[in-house]
Write an enzyme that holds these catalytic residues in place. Sequence first.
Site, PDB file in Angstrom:
ATOM      1  N   SER A  32       0.847  -1.188   0.000  1.00 43.17           N
ATOM      2  CA  SER A  32       0.000   0.000   0.000  1.00 43.17           C
ATOM      3  C   SER A  32       0.883   1.239   0.000  1.00 43.17           C
ATOM      4  CB  SER A  32      -0.892   0.022   1.249  1.00 43.17           C
ATOM      5  OG  SER A  32      -1.558   1.270   1.389  1.00 43.17           O
ATOM      6  N   TYR A  50      -2.230  -1.141  10.607  1.00 46.79           N
ATOM      7  CA  TYR A  50      -2.270  -1.526   9.190  1.00 46.79           C
ATOM      8  C   TYR A  50      -1.135  -0.869   8.421  1.00 46.79           C
ATOM      9  CZ  TYR A  50      -3.895  -1.654   4.325  1.00 46.79           C
ATOM     10  OH  TYR A  50      -3.974  -1.821   2.972  1.00 46.79           O
TER      11      TYR A  50
END
Length: 260
Positions: free
Chosen positions: A138, A151
């Site tokens: 990401s 995360y």
Amino acid sequence: MKTNGNTIFITGGASGIGRALAEALHQAGNTVIIASRRKALLEAVVQANPGMVSLVLDVSTADGIQSAAKEAITRFPDINVVINNAGIMQIDDAAAVLDDAQMLDILSTNLLGPMRLTSAFVEHLKTKKDAVIMYVTSVLGFVPLAPAAVYSATKAAMHSFAMSQRFMLRNSGVRVLEIAPPWVQTDLLNSNEEPRAMPLKPFIEETMAVLATDADEILVERANVLRSRPGPGEMAFVTEFNRAFLSGVSSTANPTDVRA
């Protein structure tokens, strides 16, 4: 990367970016094995894509990974590409007491899962031509989203691990690639209609185009603004980025990807 004629094992292939990527690779002329813990969704994807096959896998457990990898290699000995896509994203608050069970769930799925899966396949991949290990991380591995601190930290860790593994495998014939998506419209966190997120179809189309090159980092144009930010003075950008996200302001930063 060679984008056709491979036998590809992809985790998290039942929905979101994983499903779209699996379908694009299937349509490009690859044998694709999708894995997910949700059997019903797997069956629906396979039914919609004749020739694709599935395998139930929960990447958060070491035993599950070992069992699934052994079955996959036995049933599909030509596997030469492994894509670590499965992941979970949950909101947290790093300024308060973190929920230990939630942290363990995110770490087991997003960090230990890909490490364990790659470890289970790596010796097999060393015997294959055009072998690839791929991680879907990401942009939050470069610029963290503060309300999803755990995360974001797992994605930063996976970026670091991918670079180390790329170096260690540099003479093995196995390539290590990283896809770092921006915020993409998927069904997680109700992002299908989020105007600040990149639509899924153009994201996959651009990703496939970059995959066909010699790039080690697979970045769509929208991801570049965050990829370039780490370095001296980065905290000022992180602050601006998170303020914009929390206020709902439209931004070229495209704060996060939400996937399964």
